[in-house]
Scaffold this active site. Structure first.
Site, short mmCIF file in Angstrom:
data_model
loop_
_atom_site.label_atom_id
_atom_site.label_comp_id
_atom_site.label_asym_id
_atom_site.label_seq_id
_atom_site.Cartn_x
_atom_site.Cartn_y
_atom_site.Cartn_z
N HIS A 35 -41.21 -85.98 -32.89
CA HIS A 35 -40.02 -86.52 -33.56
C HIS A 35 -40.22 -88.00 -33.95
CE1 HIS A 35 -38.45 -87.05 -29.16
NE2 HIS A 35 -39.10 -88.14 -29.52
N HIS A 46 -33.78 -92.88 -27.22
CA HIS A 46 -34.75 -93.98 -27.12
C HIS A 46 -34.02 -95.31 -27.03
CE1 HIS A 46 -36.69 -90.58 -29.14
NE2 HIS A 46 -37.83 -91.00 -28.65
#
Lengths: 132, 284
Positions: B12, B59
């Protein structure tokens, strides 16, 4: 502090409880840059903005100088460090190159990756590579 | 009853989304990746489930040192793409699937997986980039999503085996959902990469290939890997590959790999994608 078996992996900074405590405020500062209004405030007055966080002098200097490897050594995690790179509108390869030792330019890092990346051989253990 | 039709694994890397958002997919650097994804997109165009369960990680976007859960299920009606520091991606909102999401949470808790739930959360590239990889640039995403967020950043992390068993429990939960819907399960992240420290840029095609092979040949071998195995051999951030174990666990005992693509580099990452279809007659 408890030793971890990954402590033997060279040039690698794992976000664990040791890093967590050392880098908590540094990472929370970096995280704050997710918000556009904070990015604007930081851009207008970096020094003043940094004083809002309980950072050490060394951490403040590393941020101001964009010394990414030093930031990691002082507890930053790379995903948080990205926020500063994004704030500066730099591609991540600039940070990757600066963390490499010896340092690489954007192009040099890009070329290394295009040639297949940094080899795993010789980079698995400090036994193979004492200084990362 | 609901039925899992297939699993996808994909990296990703945020740069993939940025390349699409900024119209760079025809550039020399990006061409090999997007050409390699053509058959994957064809498969997705022909196999659109009602819901995709997307196993991903955040993240430092919506979760941080301040507040972190190991496994979190998104139960909201709608999720927005997150501002991760450079402004939110201009992609459609994600439509949630609250009824299935809550059913999964209830089944997992009964199965002794103590899940966190979240409703109001922005989703970062860990989830939006796989959607872009599968479905390109539609006005609306063609499926609902159940986001399953795994902590793969802030140690201690769940073990690779725990992730595999979570996937098995998700498989059981979907099989007991009383509506006739089709479901895809995606594992995202990886493959080998390290983004921080002097060792930044390390990749390991040999490790990645063995991992991809074992998705069909010996999934338990992937479940028995330790975090240090990943950190040492696949890079510090390569540990994201444990999320592929969730996807694999949700599929049947035997699966057929109908697509595989591997490409170095995407930014500082070894890109990998697979599509796995359940083999009829093998145990769910």
């Amino acid at each position: 502090m408890t030793a971890r078996d990954y402590d033997d992996v060279p040039g690698t900074y794992v976000l664990d409880s040791r890093t967590y405590r050392k880098g908590y405020h540094l990472n929370m500062f970096l995280m704050s840059l997710n918000k556009a209004e904070h990015r604007a405030e930081f851009a207008a007055d970096e020094e003043g903005y940094l004083l809002r966080y309980d950072l050490s002098e060394a951490q403040r200097e590393a941020v101001k100088d964009r010394q990414y490897l030093e930031m990691l050594k002082l507890g930053a995690n790379v995903y948080y460090a990205f926020k500063l790179v994004s704030h500066d509108r730099q591609p991540p390869q600039v940070m990757y190159g600066k963390m490499s030792q010896p340092e690489m330019s954007f192009d040099e890092f890009q070329q290394m990756m295009l040639a297949g990346g940094r080899p795993i051989e010789g980079n698995r253990s400090k036994q193979e590579k004492p200084n990362g | 009853m609901a039925k899992i039709v297939a699993g996808m694994g994909t990296s990703h890397v945020p740069g993939v989304g940025a390349a699409m958002d900024n119209g760079k997919t025809d550039e020399d650097y990006w061409k090999p990746l997007f050409e390699g994804l053509v058959p994957l997109r064809k498969w997705h165009a022909e196999n659109v489930p009602d819901v995709n369960i997307i196993v991903f990680n955040d993240h430092a976007t919506s979760y941080s040192l301040n507040n972190y859960s190991t496994f979190t299920v998104g139960v909201g009606e709608r999720f927005k793409p997150a501002d991760e520091g450079w402004g939110a991606r201009q992609v459609p909102d994600m439509r949630g699937s609250p009824e299935l999401a809550w059913h999964i949470v209830e089944c997992l808790m009964a199965d002794e997986f103590d899940m966190a739930v979240v409703a109001d959360v922005d989703l970062d590239h860990g989830l939006t980039v796989p959607l872009s990889i599968a479905y390109d640039q539609p006005d609306e995403w063609p499926t609902e999503v159940v986001p399953v967020c795994v902590n793969v950043i802030q140690h201690p992390l769940p073990t690779a085996m725990r992730c595999y068993k979570l996937g098995q429990a998700i498989g059981r939960a979907v099989a007991s959902f009383p509506k006739d819907i089709t479901v895809g399960v995606w594992g995202t992240g990886g493959l080998s990469h390290q983004l921080g420290g002097e060792r930044v840029g390390v990749v390991n095609p040999e490790f990645d290939t063995a991992f991809l092979d074992n998705l069909t040949a010996d999934p338990l071998a992937n479940a028995k890997l330790t975090h240090t195995d990943f950190i040492r051999d696949a890079g510090c951030e390569g540990v994201e590959m444990i999320m592929w174990n969730v996807m694999r666990g949700a599929l049947s005992d035997r699966v057929e790999e109908v697509f595989r693509f591997y490409h170095v580099p995407v930014s500082a990452t070894a890109y990998g994608a697979v599509i796995l279809e359940n083999v009829q007659g093998s145990n769910a």
